[in-house]
Design a protein around this motif. Sequence first.
Motif, PDB file in Angstrom:
ATOM      1  N   UNK A   1       0.834  -1.200   0.000  1.00 20.24           N
ATOM      2  CA  UNK A   1       0.000   0.000   0.000  1.00 20.24           C
ATOM      3  C   UNK A   1       0.872   1.255   0.000  1.00 20.24           C
ATOM      4  N   UNK A   2       1.841   1.275   0.886  1.00 25.71           N
ATOM      5  CA  UNK A   2       2.717   2.446   0.998  1.00 25.71           C
ATOM      6  C   UNK A   2       3.536   2.649  -0.277  1.00 25.71           C
TER       7      UNK A   2
ATOM      8  N   UNK B   1      -9.462  -4.256  -2.266  1.00 27.38           N
ATOM      9  CA  UNK B   1      -8.254  -3.807  -2.950  1.00 27.38           C
ATOM     10  C   UNK B   1      -7.465  -4.957  -3.564  1.00 27.38           C
ATOM     11  N   UNK B   2      -6.731  -4.609  -4.621  1.00 26.07           N
ATOM     12  CA  UNK B   2      -5.651  -5.455  -5.110  1.00 26.07           C
ATOM     13  C   UNK B   2      -4.438  -4.540  -5.045  1.00 26.07           C
ATOM     14  N   UNK B   3      -3.871  -4.437  -3.865  1.00 30.11           N
ATOM     15  CA  UNK B   3      -2.835  -3.430  -3.622  1.00 30.11           C
ATOM     16  C   UNK B   3      -1.681  -3.588  -4.595  1.00 30.11           C
TER      17      UNK B   3
ATOM     18  N   UNK C   1      -6.118   1.288  -3.328  1.00 35.62           N
ATOM     19  CA  UNK C   1      -5.174   1.879  -2.372  1.00 35.62           C
ATOM     20  C   UNK C   1      -5.578   3.321  -2.045  1.00 35.62           C
ATOM     21  N   UNK C   2      -5.835   4.086  -3.104  1.00 30.90           N
ATOM     22  CA  UNK C   2      -6.222   5.475  -2.891  1.00 30.90           C
ATOM     23  C   UNK C   2      -7.556   5.575  -2.156  1.00 30.90           C
ATOM     24  N   UNK C   3      -8.540   4.770  -2.592  1.00 33.08           N
ATOM     25  CA  UNK C   3      -9.861   4.917  -1.984  1.00 33.08           C
ATOM     26  C   UNK C   3      -9.807   4.590  -0.498  1.00 33.08           C
ATOM     27  N   UNK C   4      -8.984   3.621  -0.125  1.00 32.31           N
ATOM     28  CA  UNK C   4      -8.864   3.296   1.295  1.00 32.31           C
ATOM     29  C   UNK C   4      -8.276   4.481   2.060  1.00 32.31           C
ATOM     30  N   UNK C   5      -7.221   5.041   1.497  1.00 30.72           N
ATOM     31  CA  UNK C   5      -6.567   6.188   2.142  1.00 30.72           C
ATOM     32  C   UNK C   5      -7.535   7.360   2.283  1.00 30.72           C
TER      33      UNK C   5
END
Lengths: 408, 166
Positions: free
Chosen positions: A27-28, A167-169, A175-179
């Motif tokens: 993710x990062x 997600x499929x990180x 990734x963005x939507x989670x953040x």
Amino acid sequence: MQINYARKEISCKLVYYGPGMSGKTTNLEIIHEKVPDQHKGEMTSIATEGDRTLFFDFLPLDLGQVRGMTTKFQLYTVPGQVYYASTRKLVLQGADGVIFVADSSADKIEENLESLRDLQANLAEYGVNIEQIPLVIQWNKRDLPNALPVEELEKKVNLFNAVTTEAVAAMGEGVLSTLKIAAGLILDRLNAKEPGAAPSAAAPRPVKAEEPKKEIFVARVNADMISKTYFNQYCQTQYRLSSRTDDVEDFKKFSVDEKKRLLESLLNHALLLQDAKKRGVAATKEEIGKQLSVFARRFTKKEELDAYLVRRKLSMDNLTNEATKNVIIAKMISDVIPDLSDRVKITEAEVKEYYANHKDRFDGKPIGEVKDELVARVKAKRKKSLLDEFFQILREQAAIEVFEQNLS
Amino acid sequence: MKDEQLREKRLVYYQEDVEQIEKLLQEFLKLSNAKAIFLIDKEGHLVSQEGATETMHTETLSALVAGSFAATKEMARMLGESEFSVMFHQGKRDHIHISLVSDRAISAIVFDEQTTVGMVNLYAKELIVKLEKIFSVASKRINQEHKMEEGYSESVQDRLDDMFKE
Ligand SMILES: Nc1nc2c(ncn2[C@@H]2O[C@H](COP(=O)(O)OP(=O)(O)O)[C@@H](O)[C@H]2O)c(=O)[nH]1
């Protein structure tokens, strides 16, 4: 979170948590890769052994000025491996929000659960209730062939009713939507809560869209209405007692006929409680407390009880109500129902008759050897029929309405 | 000191406090001859910095200092100390001196052969007493209301969207 009026800056700490290898670092890395240079600092990985995260990964994000405030997010990951437990705790200090990256694989359920409970315990050490901190669960690795359906993950892993994303990180998806969701949850609080207020006064967590609550009823007993919610909870308890499963949706497995039978006993309870009220039979605080503590003994820690309540979608009030009812019902049965205990005195002849009719249950043992058991059984049977008789009388005088269409 | 406020997660620094803090930090640099000083809150957010900090990754440094401080706390606990209040890392050229400021912040001082650890220690002690005074006044003010502009949260989310598109 730090709000610095001199620098006109808000700085939030967001921690990616989850079991080892669930995709936190990924993710990062995706964020680091996609965000243009002026908005990010260096990504730092404090790792020494192989390439697994040992201490934490760290990525500072600088969103620039937003409505007059320079807005920053400090993103951290924690190591998932069990032997880094103390590091995980350290990184959580002062976290404003948590993204829990869960591995969707069928064989990772236990690891996800273990990590989520670990998160709960570590937050608790800082005096933070997991239900009150902004928490987003990311169902990652949706691309895996053995990924469990999201509904199943929700049921089995989402113990705290957190907001969830998919997600499929590794491909950058989700990734963005989670953040974004986590950022929103964190910052929404700024205007929702007094800064000095106790954590418990935090705004309720916004959960996924729920249809507006309109109370649906399954029956009326005189002036009392029995709500569908309460009925479902009751069915749920009954199902659990007989099957020992622990799934909040189990009541759905009952057929309509079974539900009708369960409703019958609820109607009886309601009648009994109404009768108790008329007679002035009530539960004292001590009695309720005792009943509750018997229940609470099943849990070794307060957190466990809390988690149980969340999982069962119950509140402490629900429990207290239930305990009160149990106390009153027990009192009614043992003390008040007219000379019930007297009438359960039984005769030798009745015992013999029961023995003759149920010989097969006693493996051919002579009557003398099973006397105690026989007496107990006959008494229980008698008591039951007296209760039924009592309920029958109550029912004849009561106004009862069942709304069958609301049962299923 | 088990103050409720220590658990308060939203650390607020007001203009007047930060101005005073900056003055103290500048004064410290003059007296001690150190290269740079950072004041970091315990969660790893930078509060203030003075001196030759341009070439340093201040955000990351802050996170690391707070992280390693937390880690030594674990060490201290094992030895029966509640916390180590001072840490010192010696390098070939640059050294770093880290100390606890009241219970809510950490100062990180970078210095080289222009001065000595003894000098840094001496003036750091003085500085910390003064900073603690400021914090104690500030913490009493923490209940002040501060609201962000309407729509702030939404704007942040929009900004994140933009960042990922660029
Ligand atoms: N199939 C699949 N693999 C992923 C996904 N996200 C991460 N991975 C892989 O999972 C492994 C562990 O990821 P990593 O981010 O290091 O996990 P961490 O321990 O949680 O930081 C790596 O090999 C990643 O490439 C995903 O969405 N799908």
